[in-house]
Design a protein around this motif. Structure first.
Motif, mmCIF file in Angstrom:
data_model
loop_
_atom_site.group_PDB
_atom_site.id
_atom_site.type_symbol
_atom_site.label_atom_id
_atom_site.label_comp_id
_atom_site.label_asym_id
_atom_site.label_seq_id
_atom_site.Cartn_x
_atom_site.Cartn_y
_atom_site.Cartn_z
ATOM 1 N N LEU A 186 20.298 7.609 87.105
ATOM 2 C CA LEU A 186 20.793 8.925 86.714
ATOM 3 C C LEU A 186 21.930 9.375 87.619
ATOM 4 N N ALA A 187 21.814 9.063 88.911
ATOM 5 C CA ALA A 187 22.850 9.473 89.850
ATOM 6 C C ALA A 187 24.179 8.780 89.577
ATOM 7 N N SER A 188 24.122 7.534 89.083
ATOM 8 C CA SER A 188 25.351 6.779 88.835
ATOM 9 C C SER A 188 25.816 6.853 87.385
ATOM 10 N N ALA A 189 25.104 7.610 86.543
ATOM 11 C CA ALA A 189 25.447 7.659 85.113
ATOM 12 C C ALA A 189 26.869 8.141 84.882
ATOM 13 N N GLY A 190 27.309 9.130 85.637
ATOM 14 C CA GLY A 190 28.664 9.641 85.446
ATOM 15 C C GLY A 190 29.715 8.585 85.711
ATOM 16 N N GLU A 191 29.556 7.837 86.815
ATOM 17 C CA GLU A 191 30.508 6.780 87.136
ATOM 18 C C GLU A 191 30.525 5.709 86.061
ATOM 19 N N VAL A 192 29.343 5.311 85.590
ATOM 20 C CA VAL A 192 29.262 4.258 84.579
ATOM 21 C C VAL A 192 29.931 4.707 83.287
ATOM 22 N N VAL A 193 29.672 5.941 82.874
ATOM 23 C CA VAL A 193 30.261 6.445 81.633
ATOM 24 C C VAL A 193 31.779 6.506 81.743
ATOM 25 N N PHE A 194 32.284 7.010 82.857
ATOM 26 C CA PHE A 194 33.738 7.116 82.992
ATOM 27 C C PHE A 194 34.371 5.727 83.065
ATOM 28 N N LYS A 195 33.714 4.802 83.745
ATOM 29 C CA LYS A 195 34.198 3.417 83.782
ATOM 30 C C LYS A 195 34.258 2.840 82.376
ATOM 31 N N ASN A 196 33.214 3.081 81.565
ATOM 32 C CA ASN A 196 33.216 2.583 80.190
ATOM 33 C C ASN A 196 34.369 3.180 79.382
ATOM 34 N N LEU A 197 34.591 4.480 79.543
ATOM 35 C CA LEU A 197 35.700 5.126 78.847
ATOM 36 C C LEU A 197 37.032 4.517 79.269
ATOM 37 N N TYR A 198 37.205 4.340 80.554
ATOM 38 C CA TYR A 198 38.465 3.823 81.099
ATOM 39 C C TYR A 198 38.754 2.429 80.546
ATOM 40 N N GLU A 199 37.782 1.539 80.647
ATOM 41 C CA GLU A 199 38.006 0.158 80.215
ATOM 42 C C GLU A 199 38.211 0.069 78.717
ATOM 43 N N ASP A 200 37.489 0.891 77.977
ATOM 44 C CA ASP A 200 37.644 0.826 76.528
ATOM 45 C C ASP A 200 39.012 1.331 76.097
ATOM 46 N N LEU A 201 39.462 2.429 76.667
ATOM 47 C CA LEU A 201 40.789 2.931 76.319
ATOM 48 C C LEU A 201 41.866 1.927 76.700
ATOM 49 N N LEU A 202 41.693 1.274 77.823
ATOM 50 C CA LEU A 202 42.680 0.284 78.270
ATOM 51 C C LEU A 202 42.782 -0.862 77.257
ATOM 52 N N LEU A 203 41.632 -1.361 76.813
ATOM 53 C CA LEU A 203 41.636 -2.478 75.864
ATOM 54 C C LEU A 203 42.086 -2.047 74.474
ATOM 55 N N GLN A 204 41.606 -0.901 74.027
ATOM 56 C CA GLN A 204 42.007 -0.451 72.696
ATOM 57 C C GLN A 204 43.507 -0.168 72.641
ATOM 58 N N SER A 205 44.044 0.356 73.737
ATOM 59 C CA SER A 205 45.479 0.610 73.766
ATOM 60 C C SER A 205 46.269 -0.684 73.669
ATOM 61 N N ARG A 206 45.813 -1.717 74.363
ATOM 62 C CA ARG A 206 46.500 -3.002 74.279
ATOM 63 C C ARG A 206 46.382 -3.587 72.871
ATOM 64 N N ALA A 207 45.225 -3.425 72.243
ATOM 65 C CA ALA A 207 45.067 -3.899 70.863
ATOM 66 C C ALA A 207 46.014 -3.149 69.929
ATOM 67 N N ASP A 208 46.220 -1.870 70.190
ATOM 68 C CA ASP A 208 47.206 -1.104 69.402
ATOM 69 C C ASP A 208 48.601 -1.724 69.540
ATOM 70 N N GLN A 209 48.980 -2.032 70.780
ATOM 71 C CA GLN A 209 50.316 -2.568 71.037
ATOM 72 C C GLN A 209 50.541 -3.886 70.309
ATOM 73 N N LEU A 210 49.474 -4.689 70.173
ATOM 74 C CA LEU A 210 49.595 -5.989 69.513
ATOM 75 C C LEU A 210 49.285 -5.925 68.022
ATOM 76 N N ASN A 211 49.030 -4.699 67.514
ATOM 77 C CA ASN A 211 48.711 -4.516 66.091
ATOM 78 C C ASN A 211 47.512 -5.343 65.651
ATOM 79 N N ILE A 212 46.515 -5.430 66.504
ATOM 80 C CA ILE A 212 45.293 -6.166 66.187
ATOM 81 C C ILE A 212 44.385 -5.261 65.353
ATOM 82 N N SER A 213 43.887 -5.797 64.265
ATOM 83 C CA SER A 213 42.988 -5.028 63.405
ATOM 84 C C SER A 213 41.884 -5.930 62.896
#
Length: 406
Positions: free
Chosen positions: A86-113
């Motif tokens: 529970l104490a680390s839940a915030g860090e884990v959630v923000f890490k998940n958001l960060y990594e997902d946005l990073l990957l999804q943004s790259r997929a956008d750039q490459l027009n991957i669908s």
């Protein structure tokens, strides 16, 4: 990089307002992530993360953190483990958001669908893998956590995009030659050593039928004497089996010392082939064991373990290469991160593999969940997590018909 933060009223690609519940995601084999979804809608609330033209808001973070806290509460954890999670839940959630946005943004750039056909196939694969046989069961499983098929398909679509991205830009660049695998084998030969094993048969004089230990020992001694006189253990034990006093003879198959109760090891480990043990008290009654044969310790040959080594090394290299890949994406991205106070240290969780995979056997694999979901090896679900390659040594061969646990 530290560009000027975007205004909160920018129309950017936002996360969904509601993250699918982890309970349903786990049921269906999905990684419980809050993942970005492009929508043409006005952003509501403070922006806590922007990566290129994808954003996450405070609301997105709060919803994902609450879902994670519910999942932690559902798990069977001791109080200390639960408090730490529970104490680390915030860090884990923000890490998940960060990594997902990073990957999804790259997929956008490459027009991957992902095509509708690919999403259809993933849905069907999940239903089959989790024995969901009807549309009613499927809708019910989703409804239990307030999710619908549209949400599920959107999650699958995003994860399929990440799979394609990682396959193209990370996994596709991992090359392993047979010489590399042989070097690993030679360096780590003890990982492939099978311990000394014995093949045992067993008859049990049942305590539920004969309450007296002395009487059970007497029956077992009679069986043992018959075996010494030339009868098979099966024939010698059959009269007592017919009377309901004893079990049928069980072939325990090939076992190492760690597979056996200490009392059984002491009674039977050093028997000569064909010999029977002294009557030994154990679970369920008095045990009589017979040594069938013994197999010395040996090292499994390279051809037998080559595929295992390749899987280990590919996973190890994947973790290393992904960490490098993520760093490269960061350098080329416009990133503004304003994590809440409880998530301020999220970066220490991002893409960090164990320092030495050979000596960190119990270290958790810190491959980002979104990337782990993209590995192509998982047969039942496109979103199954990446196994830690060093966590489990190669299995010793066991006779399939023999239930250990004695």
């Amino acid at each position: 990089m530290t560009p000027k933060p975007p205004a909160d009223d920018l129309k950017l690609r936002s996360l969904p307002k509601r993250v699918a519940s982890g309970a349903v995601l786990m049921l269906l084999g999905l990684t419980p992530l809050a993942t970005a979804r492009p929508v043409a809608a006005e952003v509501v609330g403070k922006i806590v993360l922007r990566i290129n033209d994808r954003i996450a808001t405070q609301h997105d973070y709060d919803v994902a953190r609450e879902d994670m806290r519910h999942e932690i509460a559902r798990k069977n954890l001791d109080p200390q483990e639960r408090d730490q999670a529970l104490a680390s839940a915030g860090e884990v959630v923000f890490k998940n958001l960060y990594e997902d946005l990073l990957l999804q943004s790259r997929a956008d750039q490459l027009n991957i669908s992902a095509t509708e056909q690919e999403v259809d196939a993933s849905v069907q694969q999940m239903r089959e893998g989790f024995n969901i046989t009807s549309d009613e069961q499927f809708r019910g499983a989703l409804a239990q956590s307030g999710m619908n098929e549209k949400d599920l398909r959107e999650n699958l679509r995003k994860n399929l995009r990440v799979r394609e991205l990682i396959g193209r830009e990370v996994q596709g660049k991992i090359k392993l030659e047979e010489d590399d695998l042989r070097r690993y084998y030679q360096k780590n030969v003890d990982l492939f050593r099978v311990p000394e094993q014995v093949h045992l048969r067993e008859a049990v004089i049942l305590s539920e039928k004969t309450s007296s230990a002395a009487e059970r020992a007497k029956i077992a001694s009679q069986i043992r004497a018959s075996v010494a006189a030339g009868q098979s253990l099966t024939d010698a034990a059959k009269p007592f089996e017919d009377k309901g006093l004893g079990s049928a003879v069980v072939d325990l198959g090939w076992l190492s010392q760690s597979d056996l109760d200490p009392g059984i090891v002491q009674a039977a480990w050093n028997l000569a082939p064909g010999a029977s043990s002294e009557p030994t008290e154990g679970r369920g009654g008095t045990h009589l064991l017979q040594m069938a044969e013994r197999r010395p310790s040996y090292v499994r040959p390279f051809p037998e373990v080559q595929a295992e080594i390749e899987a280990r090394e590919r996973n190890r290299l994947f973790k290393d290469r992904f960490a490098q890949y993520e760093q490269e994406l960061e350098k080329d991205s416009l990133i503004v991160a304003r994590p809440p106070a409880e998530a301020a240290e999220y970066r220490h969780l991002i893409g960090v593999p164990p320092e030495d995979p050979l000596e960190a056997a119990d270290a958790p694999a810190r491959v980002p969940a979104a990337a782990a979901a993209a590995t192509p090896e998982s047969p039942a679900s496109p979103l199954a997590p990446l196994p830690s390659p060093e966590a489990t040594p190669p299995p010793a061969p066991q006779a399939p018909e023999s239930p250990p646990g004695r």
